[in-house]
Design an enzyme around this catalytic site. Structure first.
Site, PDB file in Angstrom:
ATOM      1  N   ARG A 168       0.813  -1.219   0.000  1.00 46.15           N
ATOM      2  CA  ARG A 168       0.000   0.000   0.000  1.00 46.15           C
ATOM      3  C   ARG A 168       0.844   1.266   0.000  1.00 46.15           C
ATOM      4  NH1 ARG A 168      -5.521  -1.289   1.874  1.00 46.15           N
ATOM      5  NH2 ARG A 168      -5.880  -3.061   0.547  1.00 46.15           N
TER       6      ARG A 168
ATOM      7  N   ARG B  97      -3.547   6.263   0.957  1.00 42.26           N
ATOM      8  CA  ARG B  97      -4.149   7.436   1.605  1.00 42.26           C
ATOM      9  C   ARG B  97      -3.233   8.212   2.527  1.00 42.26           C
ATOM     10  NH1 ARG B  97      -9.390   4.075   3.332  1.00 42.26           N
ATOM     11  NH2 ARG B  97      -7.738   2.526   3.321  1.00 42.26           N
TER      12      ARG B  97
ATOM     13  N   ARG C 133      -7.045  10.946  -6.106  1.00 42.75           N
ATOM     14  CA  ARG C 133      -8.294  10.180  -5.960  1.00 42.75           C
ATOM     15  C   ARG C 133      -9.507  11.104  -6.062  1.00 42.75           C
ATOM     16  NH1 ARG C 133      -9.898   7.288  -0.415  1.00 42.75           N
ATOM     17  NH2 ARG C 133     -10.100   9.487   0.066  1.00 42.75           N
TER      18      ARG C 133
ATOM     19  N   ASP D 197      -6.537  -3.137  -7.505  1.00 49.33           N
ATOM     20  CA  ASP D 197      -7.068  -3.827  -6.334  1.00 49.33           C
ATOM     21  C   ASP D 197      -7.227  -5.305  -6.665  1.00 49.33           C
ATOM     22  OD1 ASP D 197      -8.206  -2.991  -3.561  1.00 49.33           O
ATOM     23  OD2 ASP D 197      -9.516  -4.584  -4.276  1.00 49.33           O
TER      24      ASP D 197
ATOM     25  N   TYR E 192     -14.586 -12.517  -0.210  1.00 50.09           N
ATOM     26  CA  TYR E 192     -15.340 -11.286  -0.511  1.00 50.09           C
ATOM     27  C   TYR E 192     -16.560 -11.581  -1.382  1.00 50.09           C
ATOM     28  CZ  TYR E 192     -11.517  -8.615   1.519  1.00 50.09           C
ATOM     29  OH  TYR E 192     -10.597  -8.103   2.391  1.00 50.09           O
TER      30      TYR E 192
HETATM   31  O1  CP3 Z   1       0.147  -1.956  -2.384  1.00 46.70           O
HETATM   32  C1  CP3 Z   1      -0.121  -1.085  -3.228  1.00 46.70           C
HETATM   33  O2  CP3 Z   1       0.271   0.103  -3.129  1.00 46.70           O
HETATM   34  C2  CP3 Z   1      -0.838  -1.513  -4.494  1.00 46.70           C
HETATM   35  C3  CP3 Z   1      -2.257  -1.325  -4.515  1.00 46.70           C
HETATM   36  C4  CP3 Z   1      -3.174  -2.249  -3.735  1.00 46.70           C
HETATM   37  C5  CP3 Z   1      -4.405  -1.807  -3.214  1.00 46.70           C
HETATM   38  N1  CP3 Z   1      -5.084  -2.872  -2.722  1.00 46.70           N
HETATM   39  C6  CP3 Z   1      -4.864  -0.414  -3.247  1.00 46.70           C
HETATM   40  C7  CP3 Z   1      -5.973  -0.019  -2.366  1.00 46.70           C
HETATM   41  C8  CP3 Z   1      -3.089  -3.623  -3.471  1.00 46.70           C
HETATM   42  C9  CP3 Z   1      -1.942  -4.579  -3.750  1.00 46.70           C
HETATM   43  C10 CP3 Z   1      -4.314  -4.002  -2.843  1.00 46.70           C
HETATM   44  C11 CP3 Z   1      -4.636  -5.387  -2.456  1.00 46.70           C
HETATM   45  C12 CP3 Z   1      -5.856  -5.671  -1.691  1.00 46.70           C
HETATM   46  N2  CP3 Z   1      -7.099  -5.115  -1.822  1.00 46.70           N
HETATM   47  C13 CP3 Z   1      -5.942  -6.688  -0.716  1.00 46.70           C
HETATM   48  C14 CP3 Z   1      -4.831  -7.630  -0.342  1.00 46.70           C
HETATM   49  C15 CP3 Z   1      -3.806  -6.988   0.511  1.00 46.70           C
HETATM   50  C16 CP3 Z   1      -4.283  -6.654   1.883  1.00 46.70           C
HETATM   51  O3  CP3 Z   1      -4.413  -5.447   2.164  1.00 46.70           O
HETATM   52  O4  CP3 Z   1      -4.477  -7.576   2.671  1.00 46.70           O
HETATM   53  C17 CP3 Z   1      -7.261  -6.700  -0.222  1.00 46.70           C
HETATM   54  C18 CP3 Z   1      -7.813  -7.592   0.862  1.00 46.70           C
HETATM   55  C19 CP3 Z   1      -7.980  -5.705  -0.946  1.00 46.70           C
HETATM   56  C20 CP3 Z   1      -9.440  -5.360  -0.834  1.00 46.70           C
HETATM   57  C21 CP3 Z   1      -9.561  -3.976  -0.350  1.00 46.70           C
HETATM   58  N3  CP3 Z   1      -9.383  -2.881  -1.154  1.00 46.70           N
HETATM   59  C22 CP3 Z   1      -9.749  -3.533   0.973  1.00 46.70           C
HETATM   60  C23 CP3 Z   1      -9.988  -4.427   2.179  1.00 46.70           C
HETATM   61  C24 CP3 Z   1      -9.662  -2.138   0.956  1.00 46.70           C
HETATM   62  C25 CP3 Z   1      -9.670  -1.194   2.133  1.00 46.70           C
HETATM   63  C26 CP3 Z   1     -10.924  -0.478   2.342  1.00 46.70           C
HETATM   64  C27 CP3 Z   1     -10.700   0.653   3.329  1.00 46.70           C
HETATM   65  O5  CP3 Z   1     -11.492   1.593   3.258  1.00 46.70           O
HETATM   66  O6  CP3 Z   1      -9.743   0.621   4.103  1.00 46.70           O
HETATM   67  C28 CP3 Z   1      -9.436  -1.749  -0.382  1.00 46.70           C
HETATM   68  C29 CP3 Z   1      -9.290  -0.368  -0.883  1.00 46.70           C
HETATM   69  C30 CP3 Z   1      -7.928   0.025  -1.311  1.00 46.70           C
HETATM   70  N4  CP3 Z   1      -7.119  -0.715  -2.111  1.00 46.70           N
HETATM   71  C31 CP3 Z   1      -7.288   1.267  -1.033  1.00 46.70           C
HETATM   72  C32 CP3 Z   1      -6.070   1.243  -1.699  1.00 46.70           C
HETATM   73  C33 CP3 Z   1      -5.058   2.350  -1.767  1.00 46.70           C
HETATM   74  C34 CP3 Z   1      -7.876   2.417  -0.224  1.00 46.70           C
HETATM   75  C35 CP3 Z   1      -8.968   3.002  -1.047  1.00 46.70           C
HETATM   76  C36 CP3 Z   1      -9.132   4.481  -0.901  1.00 46.70           C
HETATM   77  O7  CP3 Z   1      -8.360   5.245  -1.514  1.00 46.70           O
HETATM   78  O8  CP3 Z   1     -10.078   4.890  -0.200  1.00 46.70           O
END
Ligand code: CP3
Length: 344
Positions: A23, A27, A36, A73, A149
């Site tokens: 990540r 954010r 974003r 994602d 999911y």
């Molecule tokens: O690592 C990186 O910088 C690459 C981008 C990346 C994202 N998600 C961006 C993201 C990667 C590799 C993921 C993987 C991902 N997504 C996983 C596996 C890794 C982990 O975290 O365990 C999972 C379970 C997801 C599903 C998902 N997407 C979740 C649970 C969430 C969080 C929701 C929240 O509000 O916290 C996301 C959203 C997400 N994916 C964000 C980012 C930067 C935040 C979204 C935003 O900008 O509001």
């Protein structure tokens, strides 16, 4: 081009311990929040290759990171399968049409790459922006984690629905996991063809399973993915990361993967003694260390580096994603400390 990150994965000599952070584009960076906002929301950002490229490059421009990771994602595949992905503020991902019946599983299209061209365009756009600055990591979710999911309809604490299916209708769940594994293989194959230099499979929820169920319902399908992708791209390194998978590292490292991701609940030195010469190890600073002072962060980095005894084969990372409320200055402290303490 010779990159420390790729060399460490292949257990070749490195100039210092490479670092990237899960990540790293996200954010905690004000410039990410601005892009974003410009995109409208998170999924619109993912679906716009130019803006996805912009946010992928933001941490690369700011910090001396050894790898970039595609901004996307893991839920792009279920979205392309027609489940209707959306993000509700503060509640994480949700699906409008979760998987409930065998008919739902049978209706899932076998091939979804056609609806994921925005991801592959993102990969090639990022690749040109990066040039020779850093290698690019492509990724997907593991079939088990994607299925949690898809069946729960979003995040879950108990995994009640998918576990009920696992015990009541195991063959039905296997059918879904197998379809997902095939889609993931095609997805990762296309990411490599578009320019990804290495691959990572995120298995965020494998750690909620018993040993045998982990092997049958999670690792078995990651094994299929490693074999399927390696058949096409034998030289592209693959890292598997099961969060809370510390009890399964022997089995994970026997899949033919190149790297194993570990969270902070295991000790890096113990892991190395267990599996060290077979595969590279990625991890594993507690993400909460990023809330500490710069002095403490540096000391904690040193502890992790000191645990690893090999000459190569360690890729520094946090044990899970960096959290949104971390001070970006601390990311610089982290990256610079890893490089300073590991310079050869
Ligand atoms: O690592 C990186 O910088 C690459 C981008 C990346 C994202 N998600 C961006 C993201 C990667 C590799 C993921 C993987 C991902 N997504 C996983 C596996 C890794 C982990 O975290 O365990 C999972 C379970 C997801 C599903 C998902 N997407 C979740 C649970 C969430 C969080 C929701 C929240 O509000 O916290 C996301 C959203 C997400 N994916 C964000 C980012 C930067 C935040 C979204 C935003 O900008 O509001």
């Amino acid at each position: 081009m010779s990159f420390d990150y790729i060399n460490a994965l292949l257990k070749k000599p490195t100039t210092r311990t490479p670092i990237w952070v899960m990540r790293q584009a996200g954010r905690y960076l004000p410039e990410y929040r601005a892009t974003r906002k410009q995109a409208g929301d998170f999924m619109s950002l993912c679906k716009n290759p130019e803006l996805a490229c912009e946010v992928t490059m933001q941490p690369i421009d700011r910090f001396d990171l050894d790898a970039a990771i595609l901004f996307s994602d893991i839920l792009t595949i279920p979205d392309a399968m027609g489940l209707g992905l959306y993000f509700s503020e503060g509640e994480g991902p949700k699906f409008e049409r979760p998987i409930q019946t065998l008919a739902d599983i049978e209706a899932i299209p076998a091939e979804v790459n056609n609806d994921l061209t925005y991801v592959f365009d993102g990969v090639s756009t990022i690749k040109s922006a990066l040039g020779t600055r850093a290698p690019l990591i492509g990724f997907s979710g593991s079939p088990w984690t994607l299925a949690t999911y898809m069946i729960e309809g979003g995040s879950s604490k108990t995994f009640a629905k998918i576990k009920a299916m696992l015990f009541n209708e195991p063959q039905m769940l296997h059918l879904l996991l197998d379809k997902l594994a095939n889609s993931v293989i095609a997805y990762l194959d296309q990411q490599v063809q578009s320019g990804a230099d290495s691959l990572m499979v995120f298995d965020t929820w494998g750690g909620v399973l018993s040993k045998q169920n982990y092997l049958d319902f999670s690792l078995g399908y990651m094994q299929k993915i490693v074999s399927g992708v390696k058949a096409k791209h034998p030289n592209t390194p693959i890292t598997l990361f099961s969060k809370n998978g510390g009890k399964h590292l022997g089995e994970i490292s026997a899949t033919g993967c190149d790297g194993v991701g570990i969270d902070w609940t295991v000790e890096l030195g113990d892991v190395e003694r267990q599996i060290g010469d077979k595969v590279a190890i990625q991890g594993n600073l507690d993400p909460a260390v990023m809330y500490a002072t710069p002095e403490i962060i540096r000391a904690e980095v040193k502890k992790v580096l000191d645990q690893f005894k090999g000459d190569t084969g360690h890729i520094f990372n946090l044990g899970h994603g960096i959290t949104p409320d971390v001070d970006p200055e601390n990311m610089k402290v982290l990256v610079d400390a890893v490089h300073e303490f590991s310079a050869k």
